[in-house]
Design a protein around this motif. Sequence first.
Motif, PDB file in Angstrom:
ATOM      1  N   ASN A   1       3.975   0.050   1.908  1.00 16.25           N
ATOM      2  CA  ASN A   1       3.088   0.835   1.061  1.00 16.25           C
ATOM      3  C   ASN A   1       3.985   1.444  -0.024  1.00 16.25           C
ATOM      4  N   VAL A   2       3.973   0.853  -1.196  1.00  9.56           N
ATOM      5  CA  VAL A   2       4.823   1.297  -2.299  1.00  9.56           C
ATOM      6  C   VAL A   2       3.940   1.792  -3.430  1.00  9.56           C
ATOM      7  N   ASN A   3       4.133   3.043  -3.794  1.00 11.44           N
ATOM      8  CA  ASN A   3       3.359   3.656  -4.879  1.00 11.44           C
ATOM      9  C   ASN A   3       1.861   3.494  -4.657  1.00 11.44           C
ATOM     10  N   ASP A   4       1.465   3.691  -3.399  1.00 16.25           N
ATOM     11  CA  ASP A   4       0.058   3.628  -2.975  1.00 16.25           C
ATOM     12  C   ASP A   4      -0.560   2.237  -3.106  1.00 16.25           C
ATOM     13  N   ARG A   5       0.281   1.215  -3.116  1.00 13.64           N
ATOM     14  CA  ARG A   5      -0.206  -0.174  -3.070  1.00 13.64           C
ATOM     15  C   ARG A   5       0.435  -0.852  -1.872  1.00 13.64           C
ATOM     16  N   VAL A   6      -0.372  -1.581  -1.114  1.00 14.35           N
ATOM     17  CA  VAL A   6       0.123  -2.262   0.081  1.00 14.35           C
ATOM     18  C   VAL A   6       0.570  -3.670  -0.296  1.00 14.35           C
ATOM     19  N   HIS A   7       1.766  -4.019   0.180  1.00 20.33           N
ATOM     20  CA  HIS A   7       2.358  -5.334  -0.092  1.00 20.33           C
ATOM     21  C   HIS A   7       2.778  -5.966   1.226  1.00 20.33           C
ATOM     22  N   SER A   8       2.507  -7.248   1.381  1.00 21.90           N
ATOM     23  CA  SER A   8       3.047  -8.019   2.494  1.00 21.90           C
ATOM     24  C   SER A   8       4.222  -8.804   1.948  1.00 21.90           C
ATOM     25  N   ILE A   9       5.399  -8.532   2.493  1.00 18.92           N
ATOM     26  CA  ILE A   9       6.640  -9.080   1.964  1.00 18.92           C
ATOM     27  C   ILE A   9       7.257 -10.012   2.996  1.00 18.92           C
ATOM     28  N   ASP A  10       7.638 -11.195   2.554  1.00 18.42           N
ATOM     29  CA  ASP A  10       8.295 -12.144   3.436  1.00 18.42           C
ATOM     30  C   ASP A  10       9.786 -12.179   3.101  1.00 18.42           C
ATOM     31  N   VAL A  11      10.525 -11.242   3.695  1.00 21.42           N
ATOM     32  CA  VAL A  11      11.978 -11.144   3.512  1.00 21.42           C
ATOM     33  C   VAL A  11      12.589 -10.859   4.879  1.00 21.42           C
ATOM     34  N   PRO A  12      13.888 -11.140   5.038  1.00 22.22           N
ATOM     35  CA  PRO A  12      14.541 -10.759   6.299  1.00 22.22           C
ATOM     36  C   PRO A  12      14.446  -9.255   6.528  1.00 22.22           C
ATOM     37  N   ALA A  13      14.276  -8.852   7.771  1.00 19.14           N
ATOM     38  CA  ALA A  13      14.074  -7.448   8.129  1.00 19.14           C
ATOM     39  C   ALA A  13      15.234  -6.552   7.719  1.00 19.14           C
ATOM     40  N   ASP A  14      16.433  -7.116   7.603  1.00 22.03           N
ATOM     41  CA  ASP A  14      17.598  -6.301   7.261  1.00 22.03           C
ATOM     42  C   ASP A  14      17.874  -6.242   5.753  1.00 22.03           C
ATOM     43  N   THR A  15      17.003  -6.823   4.940  1.00 25.56           N
ATOM     44  CA  THR A  15      17.167  -6.747   3.486  1.00 25.56           C
ATOM     45  C   THR A  15      17.066  -5.292   3.056  1.00 25.56           C
ATOM     46  N   PRO A  16      18.025  -4.807   2.255  1.00 26.15           N
ATOM     47  CA  PRO A  16      17.916  -3.424   1.789  1.00 26.15           C
ATOM     48  C   PRO A  16      16.648  -3.216   0.959  1.00 26.15           C
ATOM     49  N   LEU A  17      16.016  -2.082   1.192  1.00 24.01           N
ATOM     50  CA  LEU A  17      14.795  -1.730   0.474  1.00 24.01           C
ATOM     51  C   LEU A  17      14.995  -1.835  -1.031  1.00 24.01           C
ATOM     52  N   LEU A  18      16.142  -1.424  -1.537  1.00 20.51           N
ATOM     53  CA  LEU A  18      16.414  -1.482  -2.970  1.00 20.51           C
ATOM     54  C   LEU A  18      16.134  -2.862  -3.540  1.00 20.51           C
ATOM     55  N   TRP A  19      16.608  -3.897  -2.869  1.00 11.13           N
ATOM     56  CA  TRP A  19      16.454  -5.258  -3.402  1.00 11.13           C
ATOM     57  C   TRP A  19      15.031  -5.761  -3.276  1.00 11.13           C
ATOM     58  N   VAL A  20      14.302  -5.282  -2.278  1.00 10.30           N
ATOM     59  CA  VAL A  20      12.884  -5.639  -2.188  1.00 10.30           C
ATOM     60  C   VAL A  20      12.130  -4.993  -3.352  1.00 10.30           C
ATOM     61  N   LEU A  21      12.431  -3.721  -3.606  1.00  7.50           N
ATOM     62  CA  LEU A  21      11.766  -3.039  -4.721  1.00  7.50           C
ATOM     63  C   LEU A  21      12.056  -3.732  -6.043  1.00  7.50           C
ATOM     64  N   ARG A  22      13.321  -3.994  -6.297  1.00  8.45           N
ATOM     65  CA  ARG A  22      13.729  -4.551  -7.589  1.00  8.45           C
ATOM     66  C   ARG A  22      13.403  -6.040  -7.727  1.00  8.45           C
TER      67      ARG A  22
END
Length: 154
Positions: A5-26
């Motif tokens: 839930n980023v900025n009040d929008r829900v996203h389903s992300i297919d990334v490895p669980a240990d990926t840093p949040l920063l890189w998912v955001l960017r």
Amino acid sequence: MIVLNVNDRVHSIDVPADTPLLWVLRDTLGLTGTKYGCGSALCGACTVHVDGQALRSCTTPVAAVASRRITTIEGLSPDTRHPVQEAWLQHDVPQCGYCQSGQIMSAAALLAQNRTPSDSDIDAAMSGNICRCGTYNDIRAAIHTAARLMTVGK
């Protein structure tokens, strides 16, 4: 799939669980306001809010914040008129600007919990944010202004 839930929008992300949040955001969500500074949670450039608390996104595995409320600089205010953002402009805080989203997010988290911070409260809350340009006095002044804006209005 990891649900964010980023900025009040829900996203389903297919990334490895240990990926840093920063890189998912960017890289995955295209929210580039959160910056990479050191990669070790020491400089504060990557600060976001998770459930209202300031958090360093460069060392936070994305799985650790699944289903929690994440706010980035882009989500702090829909029109960039959050009191901290307005105070930053009033005080002409940014120099190079690189650290500013992290500084603003840390300041906003502080003021959400303490509307009348002392200089030592500000120093403690902001101690993990490094400004290469050394605008610490302007940052402190802007936080005091933002606190006034939040308590008495503009």
